[in-house]
Design a protein around this motif. Structure first.
Motif, PDB file in Angstrom:
ATOM      1  N   ALA A  16       0.873  -1.175   0.117  1.00 29.93           N
ATOM      2  CA  ALA A  16       0.249   0.098   0.375  1.00 29.93           C
ATOM      3  C   ALA A  16       0.572   1.164   0.276  1.00 29.93           C
ATOM      4  O   ALA A  16       0.886   2.603  -0.702  1.00 29.93           O
ATOM      5  CB  ALA A  16      -0.438   0.059   0.890  1.00 29.93           C
ATOM      6  N   ASP A  17       1.923   1.323   0.704  1.00 33.76           N
ATOM      7  CA  ASP A  17       2.980   2.643   0.964  1.00 33.76           C
ATOM      8  C   ASP A  17       3.461   2.400  -0.591  1.00 33.76           C
ATOM      9  O   ASP A  17       3.676   3.592  -0.719  1.00 33.76           O
ATOM     10  CB  ASP A  17       3.569   3.139   2.219  1.00 33.76           C
ATOM     11  CG  ASP A  17       4.699   2.983   1.994  1.00 33.76           C
ATOM     12  OD1 ASP A  17       4.416   4.639   2.517  1.00 33.76           O
ATOM     13  OD2 ASP A  17       5.503   3.224   1.366  1.00 33.76           O
ATOM     14  N   LEU A  20       0.945   4.218  -3.185  1.00 29.91           N
ATOM     15  CA  LEU A  20       0.410   5.468  -2.976  1.00 29.91           C
ATOM     16  C   LEU A  20       1.727   6.386  -3.067  1.00 29.91           C
ATOM     17  O   LEU A  20       1.234   7.101  -3.495  1.00 29.91           O
ATOM     18  CB  LEU A  20       0.078   5.346  -1.134  1.00 29.91           C
ATOM     19  CG  LEU A  20      -1.581   4.953  -0.798  1.00 29.91           C
ATOM     20  CD1 LEU A  20      -1.339   4.883   0.665  1.00 29.91           C
ATOM     21  CD2 LEU A  20      -2.334   5.500  -1.935  1.00 29.91           C
ATOM     22  N   HIS A  23       1.517   6.638  -6.738  1.00 33.76           N
ATOM     23  CA  HIS A  23       0.170   7.728  -7.727  1.00 33.76           C
ATOM     24  C   HIS A  23       0.745   9.150  -7.006  1.00 33.76           C
ATOM     25  O   HIS A  23       0.881   9.842  -7.744  1.00 33.76           O
ATOM     26  CB  HIS A  23      -0.490   7.466  -6.690  1.00 33.76           C
ATOM     27  CG  HIS A  23      -1.214   6.110  -7.583  1.00 33.76           C
ATOM     28  ND1 HIS A  23      -1.879   5.891  -8.591  1.00 33.76           N
ATOM     29  CD2 HIS A  23      -1.238   4.807  -6.428  1.00 33.76           C
ATOM     30  CE1 HIS A  23      -1.782   4.229  -8.803  1.00 33.76           C
ATOM     31  NE2 HIS A  23      -2.080   3.991  -7.766  1.00 33.76           N
ATOM     32  N   LEU A  24       1.426   9.543  -6.227  1.00 39.02           N
ATOM     33  CA  LEU A  24       1.265  10.874  -5.121  1.00 39.02           C
ATOM     34  C   LEU A  24       2.791  11.622  -6.146  1.00 39.02           C
ATOM     35  O   LEU A  24       2.590  12.797  -6.530  1.00 39.02           O
ATOM     36  CB  LEU A  24       1.374  10.757  -3.864  1.00 39.02           C
ATOM     37  CG  LEU A  24       1.816  12.143  -3.471  1.00 39.02           C
ATOM     38  CD1 LEU A  24       0.358  12.825  -3.520  1.00 39.02           C
ATOM     39  CD2 LEU A  24       1.648  12.034  -1.483  1.00 39.02           C
ATOM     40  N   TYR A  36       7.568  14.526  -4.712  1.00 36.47           N
ATOM     41  CA  TYR A  36       6.905  13.689  -3.332  1.00 36.47           C
ATOM     42  C   TYR A  36       7.916  14.774  -2.358  1.00 36.47           C
ATOM     43  O   TYR A  36       7.277  15.554  -1.345  1.00 36.47           O
ATOM     44  CB  TYR A  36       7.241  12.952  -2.928  1.00 36.47           C
ATOM     45  CG  TYR A  36       6.715  11.794  -2.128  1.00 36.47           C
ATOM     46  CD1 TYR A  36       4.498  11.854  -1.362  1.00 36.47           C
ATOM     47  CD2 TYR A  36       7.103  11.593  -0.660  1.00 36.47           C
ATOM     48  CE1 TYR A  36       4.524  11.933   0.316  1.00 36.47           C
ATOM     49  CE2 TYR A  36       7.034  11.564   0.583  1.00 36.47           C
ATOM     50  CZ  TYR A  36       5.390  11.512   0.566  1.00 36.47           C
ATOM     51  OH  TYR A  36       5.086  11.452   1.881  1.00 36.47           O
ATOM     52  N   VAL A 116      -4.998  11.910  -4.170  1.00 36.43           N
ATOM     53  CA  VAL A 116      -4.558  11.190  -4.496  1.00 36.43           C
ATOM     54  C   VAL A 116      -4.586  10.609  -2.852  1.00 36.43           C
ATOM     55  O   VAL A 116      -5.504   9.056  -3.132  1.00 36.43           O
ATOM     56  CB  VAL A 116      -3.049  10.985  -4.475  1.00 36.43           C
ATOM     57  CG1 VAL A 116      -2.202   9.791  -4.345  1.00 36.43           C
ATOM     58  CG2 VAL A 116      -2.553  12.104  -5.949  1.00 36.43           C
ATOM     59  N   VAL A 117      -4.888  11.121  -2.186  1.00 37.21           N
ATOM     60  CA  VAL A 117      -5.217  10.577  -0.836  1.00 37.21           C
ATOM     61  C   VAL A 117      -6.291  10.541  -0.674  1.00 37.21           C
ATOM     62  O   VAL A 117      -6.718   9.180  -0.354  1.00 37.21           O
ATOM     63  CB  VAL A 117      -4.926  11.405   0.495  1.00 37.21           C
ATOM     64  CG1 VAL A 117      -6.040  11.361   1.699  1.00 37.21           C
ATOM     65  CG2 VAL A 117      -3.600  12.030   0.246  1.00 37.21           C
ATOM     66  N   PHE A 120      -7.182   7.309  -3.959  1.00 40.74           N
ATOM     67  CA  PHE A 120      -6.312   6.237  -3.531  1.00 40.74           C
ATOM     68  C   PHE A 120      -6.367   5.426  -1.984  1.00 40.74           C
ATOM     69  O   PHE A 120      -5.548   4.688  -1.968  1.00 40.74           O
ATOM     70  CB  PHE A 120      -4.700   6.330  -4.169  1.00 40.74           C
ATOM     71  CG  PHE A 120      -5.102   6.433  -5.585  1.00 40.74           C
ATOM     72  CD1 PHE A 120      -5.412   5.438  -6.301  1.00 40.74           C
ATOM     73  CD2 PHE A 120      -4.606   7.660  -6.386  1.00 40.74           C
ATOM     74  CE1 PHE A 120      -5.321   5.839  -7.870  1.00 40.74           C
ATOM     75  CE2 PHE A 120      -5.186   8.076  -7.434  1.00 40.74           C
ATOM     76  CZ  PHE A 120      -4.847   6.725  -8.339  1.00 40.74           C
ATOM     77  N   PHE A 121      -6.934   6.352  -1.085  1.00 43.45           N
ATOM     78  CA  PHE A 121      -6.793   6.127  -0.121  1.00 43.45           C
ATOM     79  C   PHE A 121      -7.642   5.896   0.762  1.00 43.45           C
ATOM     80  O   PHE A 121      -8.740   5.113   1.116  1.00 43.45           O
ATOM     81  CB  PHE A 121      -5.242   6.967   0.633  1.00 43.45           C
ATOM     82  CG  PHE A 121      -4.971   6.659   2.495  1.00 43.45           C
ATOM     83  CD1 PHE A 121      -4.954   4.995   2.534  1.00 43.45           C
ATOM     84  CD2 PHE A 121      -5.830   7.300   3.187  1.00 43.45           C
ATOM     85  CE1 PHE A 121      -4.676   4.357   4.204  1.00 43.45           C
ATOM     86  CE2 PHE A 121      -5.416   6.813   4.424  1.00 43.45           C
ATOM     87  CZ  PHE A 121      -4.704   6.083   4.982  1.00 43.45           C
TER      88      PHE A 121
END
Length: 154
Positions: A16-17, A20, A23-24, A36, A116-117, A120-121
């Motif tokens: 997941a990390d 994410l 994507h970010l 980032y 994104v947050v 995707f989260f």
């Protein structure tokens, strides 16, 4: 030895990390012209009121002092988003300061980060799950504080 359940949980966090982050980082590069890590420097300075000494900035970002220096130098020379200052009262101290252009860049990146947050989260978890994830990950971070030989990211 780690149990299969522990390894499965670890792989889920790592996966997941990694996704994410990718994507970010990709959205920030494409939409805001920053990485980032560059965004995190600007955000850390903003959270601190616009300026931080270099050592606390490195600690906040969980990177080495040399990593923080490289990032600040890049942000200073690339776009003028950050500047360095040495106060006359303490010539040993170097401060990284967010410039007006840096504040503008951070503000322009905000919708990308928020998107994104969310996409995707946060949109995939209930409010209770979000609180639970935050508590669990904060507990892990608190139990494993960084040290001078711990570097996350650079």
């Amino acid at each position: 030895m780690a149990s299969e359940e522990q390894l499965e949980a670890w792989r889920a966090v790592w996966r997941a990390d990694s996704l994410l982050f990718a994507h970010l980082n990709n959205r920030l590069r494409a939409g805001a012209g920053m990485t980032y890590f560059e965004h995190e420097v600007l955000a850390a300075l903003d959270r601190a009121g616009g300026r931080l000494r270099m050592a606390p900035l490195a600690a906040e970002l969980m990177i080495s002092r040399s990593g923080a220096t490289r990032l600040v130098t890049k942000l200073e020379t690339k776009d003028g988003w950050v500047t360095r200052a040495t106060p006359p009262t303490d010539r040993r101290a170097t401060w990284a300061e967010l410039t007006p252009a840096g504040r503008d860049a951070l503000a322009a990146a905000r919708p990308l980060v928020d998107g994104v947050v969310a996409a995707f989260f946060a949109d995939h978890l209930s409010p209770a799950e979000l609180r639970s994830v935050a508590r669990a990950l904060d507990r892990l971070a608190d139990a494993n504080p960084g040290s001078s030989d711990t570097e996350c990211g650079l």
